[in-house]
Design a protein around this motif. Structure first.
Motif, PDB file in Angstrom:
ATOM      1  N   VAL A 213     -47.013  -8.073  -9.316  1.00 54.16           N
ATOM      2  CA  VAL A 213     -47.799  -9.209  -9.488  1.00 54.16           C
ATOM      3  C   VAL A 213     -47.009 -10.349  -9.501  1.00 54.16           C
ATOM      4  O   VAL A 213     -45.906 -10.438 -10.088  1.00 54.16           O
ATOM      5  CB  VAL A 213     -48.206  -8.804 -10.872  1.00 54.16           C
ATOM      6  CG1 VAL A 213     -48.992 -10.161 -11.649  1.00 54.16           C
ATOM      7  CG2 VAL A 213     -49.306  -7.821 -11.010  1.00 54.16           C
ATOM      8  N   ALA A 214     -47.333 -11.416  -8.718  1.00 54.63           N
ATOM      9  CA  ALA A 214     -46.723 -12.461  -8.462  1.00 54.63           C
ATOM     10  C   ALA A 214     -47.447 -13.616  -8.889  1.00 54.63           C
ATOM     11  O   ALA A 214     -48.606 -13.627  -8.797  1.00 54.63           O
ATOM     12  CB  ALA A 214     -46.188 -12.683  -7.129  1.00 54.63           C
ATOM     13  N   PHE A 215     -46.648 -14.842  -9.346  1.00 58.12           N
ATOM     14  CA  PHE A 215     -47.392 -15.804 -10.128  1.00 58.12           C
ATOM     15  C   PHE A 215     -47.287 -17.259  -8.922  1.00 58.12           C
ATOM     16  O   PHE A 215     -46.434 -17.283  -8.249  1.00 58.12           O
ATOM     17  CB  PHE A 215     -46.605 -16.286 -11.314  1.00 58.12           C
ATOM     18  CG  PHE A 215     -46.762 -15.097 -12.317  1.00 58.12           C
ATOM     19  CD1 PHE A 215     -47.809 -15.180 -13.281  1.00 58.12           C
ATOM     20  CD2 PHE A 215     -45.898 -14.025 -12.377  1.00 58.12           C
ATOM     21  CE1 PHE A 215     -47.858 -14.301 -14.212  1.00 58.12           C
ATOM     22  CE2 PHE A 215     -46.195 -13.008 -13.053  1.00 58.12           C
ATOM     23  CZ  PHE A 215     -47.111 -12.914 -14.375  1.00 58.12           C
ATOM     24  N   SER A 216     -48.249 -18.141  -9.391  1.00 60.40           N
ATOM     25  CA  SER A 216     -48.489 -19.207  -8.519  1.00 60.40           C
ATOM     26  C   SER A 216     -47.195 -20.047  -8.340  1.00 60.40           C
ATOM     27  O   SER A 216     -46.694 -20.454  -9.603  1.00 60.40           O
ATOM     28  CB  SER A 216     -49.783 -19.965  -8.994  1.00 60.40           C
ATOM     29  OG  SER A 216     -49.912 -21.070  -8.337  1.00 60.40           O
ATOM     30  N   PRO A 217     -46.956 -20.715  -7.194  1.00 62.76           N
ATOM     31  CA  PRO A 217     -45.878 -21.689  -7.205  1.00 62.76           C
ATOM     32  C   PRO A 217     -46.636 -22.979  -7.984  1.00 62.76           C
ATOM     33  O   PRO A 217     -45.628 -23.874  -8.095  1.00 62.76           O
ATOM     34  CB  PRO A 217     -45.650 -21.854  -5.811  1.00 62.76           C
ATOM     35  CG  PRO A 217     -47.064 -21.457  -4.982  1.00 62.76           C
ATOM     36  CD  PRO A 217     -47.379 -20.322  -6.046  1.00 62.76           C
ATOM     37  N   ALA A 218     -47.630 -23.164  -8.188  1.00 59.98           N
ATOM     38  CA  ALA A 218     -48.225 -24.418  -8.672  1.00 59.98           C
ATOM     39  C   ALA A 218     -48.129 -24.318 -10.221  1.00 59.98           C
ATOM     40  O   ALA A 218     -48.466 -25.250 -11.023  1.00 59.98           O
ATOM     41  CB  ALA A 218     -49.707 -24.303  -8.289  1.00 59.98           C
ATOM     42  N   LEU A 219     -47.945 -23.120 -10.808  1.00 63.78           N
ATOM     43  CA  LEU A 219     -47.909 -23.132 -12.392  1.00 63.78           C
ATOM     44  C   LEU A 219     -46.260 -23.609 -12.612  1.00 63.78           C
ATOM     45  O   LEU A 219     -45.404 -23.237 -11.880  1.00 63.78           O
ATOM     46  CB  LEU A 219     -47.665 -21.484 -12.667  1.00 63.78           C
ATOM     47  CG  LEU A 219     -49.202 -21.082 -12.851  1.00 63.78           C
ATOM     48  CD1 LEU A 219     -49.067 -19.508 -13.114  1.00 63.78           C
ATOM     49  CD2 LEU A 219     -49.906 -21.650 -13.913  1.00 63.78           C
ATOM     50  N   GLU A 220     -46.312 -24.526 -13.665  1.00 57.78           N
ATOM     51  CA  GLU A 220     -44.991 -25.146 -14.083  1.00 57.78           C
ATOM     52  C   GLU A 220     -44.090 -23.853 -14.640  1.00 57.78           C
ATOM     53  O   GLU A 220     -42.978 -23.992 -14.530  1.00 57.78           O
ATOM     54  CB  GLU A 220     -45.029 -26.144 -15.233  1.00 57.78           C
ATOM     55  CG  GLU A 220     -45.809 -27.391 -14.288  1.00 57.78           C
ATOM     56  CD  GLU A 220     -45.943 -28.570 -15.706  1.00 57.78           C
ATOM     57  OE1 GLU A 220     -45.673 -28.285 -16.800  1.00 57.78           O
ATOM     58  OE2 GLU A 220     -46.518 -29.618 -15.066  1.00 57.78           O
ATOM     59  N   ASP A 221     -44.772 -23.030 -15.217  1.00 57.13           N
ATOM     60  CA  ASP A 221     -43.966 -21.723 -15.920  1.00 57.13           C
ATOM     61  C   ASP A 221     -44.094 -20.481 -15.238  1.00 57.13           C
ATOM     62  O   ASP A 221     -44.034 -19.540 -15.886  1.00 57.13           O
ATOM     63  CB  ASP A 221     -44.328 -21.734 -17.664  1.00 57.13           C
ATOM     64  CG  ASP A 221     -45.910 -21.503 -17.577  1.00 57.13           C
ATOM     65  OD1 ASP A 221     -46.588 -21.450 -16.596  1.00 57.13           O
ATOM     66  OD2 ASP A 221     -46.490 -20.894 -18.756  1.00 57.13           O
ATOM     67  N   GLY A 222     -44.469 -20.700 -13.781  1.00 54.13           N
ATOM     68  CA  GLY A 222     -44.531 -19.403 -13.174  1.00 54.13           C
ATOM     69  C   GLY A 222     -43.182 -18.502 -13.099  1.00 54.13           C
ATOM     70  O   GLY A 222     -43.395 -17.165 -13.313  1.00 54.13           O
ATOM     71  N   ALA A 223     -41.977 -19.275 -13.154  1.00 55.95           N
ATOM     72  CA  ALA A 223     -41.016 -18.490 -13.154  1.00 55.95           C
ATOM     73  C   ALA A 223     -40.572 -17.613 -14.368  1.00 55.95           C
ATOM     74  O   ALA A 223     -40.029 -16.398 -14.583  1.00 55.95           O
ATOM     75  CB  ALA A 223     -39.598 -19.281 -12.828  1.00 55.95           C
ATOM     76  N   GLU A 224     -40.935 -18.477 -15.426  1.00 47.74           N
ATOM     77  CA  GLU A 224     -41.027 -17.950 -16.788  1.00 47.74           C
ATOM     78  C   GLU A 224     -41.806 -16.694 -17.116  1.00 47.74           C
ATOM     79  O   GLU A 224     -41.577 -15.563 -17.808  1.00 47.74           O
ATOM     80  CB  GLU A 224     -41.352 -18.843 -17.873  1.00 47.74           C
ATOM     81  CG  GLU A 224     -40.162 -19.863 -17.956  1.00 47.74           C
ATOM     82  CD  GLU A 224     -40.065 -21.014 -16.906  1.00 47.74           C
ATOM     83  OE1 GLU A 224     -41.220 -21.042 -16.341  1.00 47.74           O
ATOM     84  OE2 GLU A 224     -39.251 -21.955 -17.068  1.00 47.74           O
TER      85      GLU A 224
END
Length: 240
Positions: A213-224
């Motif tokens: 499950v991977a998170f959007s690069p547009a999310l400011e807290d995607g890495a978190e």
């Protein structure tokens, strides 16, 4: 006795804290049972439920939505949805990934039972028409073979949209393709829905692929969020 103004302030503070702690993120993917699917009576697929349990540690809820795979990638990349399920690093390298995968896929070739063809490397694909789902990486098969044969329907037929796997199975039965590429458990699940065993012939493993499950690069807290998912998974299964 606590003054009414202070009591009101405390109530508002607690309420705002509760709201801040609650969050729902949208998770998208195409129908890929048993990994992710929205028509199972008890769960949304093993990947979705595993991610949901891990993120619940942080008070995060998942809303799972099914869309065609190519559209899922584009919508998450643009920030229209928050995360994608069942992706590999080669498919969405710009997304935020947790440290460890949630599962592994076995992308395999299947033919009609009467066929004798066996996959033994890219050279063995010569003269074989294969059916695939548009946008899938197949653990590297896209880069190694499908991409360079795009548009050459004597070698590769790529379908897009909804219910692609049943369409590929029908094309195989009609002789429009010689082999299809599918994840073995997904294909078995497809046939199990109609109370039958997989009647197709296994013709070799294309690739094994780690699933995330991977998170959007547009999310400011995607890495978190990716880190929180990894932490929750580790807490649920602490074995090395």
């Amino acid at each position: 006795m606590v003054p009414r103004s202070i009591l009101t302030f405390l109530i508002l503070l607690l309420a705002s804290g509760d709201l801040a702690a609650e969050r729902t993120i949208t998770l998208v993917g195409d129908k890929w049972c048993p990994f992710n699917c929205n028509d199972h009576p008890d769960h949304r697929g093993v990947l979705v439920e595993k991610a949901a349990a891990a993120l619940a540690e942080k008070g995060i809820r998942l809303e799972y939505i099914e869309v065609p795979w190519s559209r899922a990638i584009l919508s998450v990349r643009a920030g229209q949805h928050d995360a994608i399920v069942g992706t590999g690093i080669s498919e969405t390298p710009d997304f935020y990934f947790p440290p460890e995968p949630l599962a592994y896929a076995h992308h395999s070739f299947f033919t009609l039972p009467s066929d004798t063809w066996e996959y033994s490397g890219l050279k063995s694909l010569k003269g074989t028409r294969i059916g695939v789902i548009q946008g899938y990486s197949y653990g590297g098969l896209y880069q190694d073979y499908i991409k360079s044969n795009k548009g050459n329907e004597a070698r590769v037929i790529a379908l897009r949209g909804n219910q692609v796997l049943p369409r590929l199975v029908e094309m195989l039965r009609r002789g429009r393709i010689d082999a299809l590429v599918a994840e073995e458990r997904v294909l078995n699940y497809h046939f199990a829905l109609s109370d039958q065993e997989n009647p197709l012939r296994y013709a070799g493993l294309a690739n094994e692929e780690a699933l995330y499950v991977a998170f959007s690069p547009a999310l400011e807290d995607g890495a978190e969020l990716a880190e929180a998912l990894g932490h929750g998974m580790k807490k649920a299964d602490p074995s090395p």
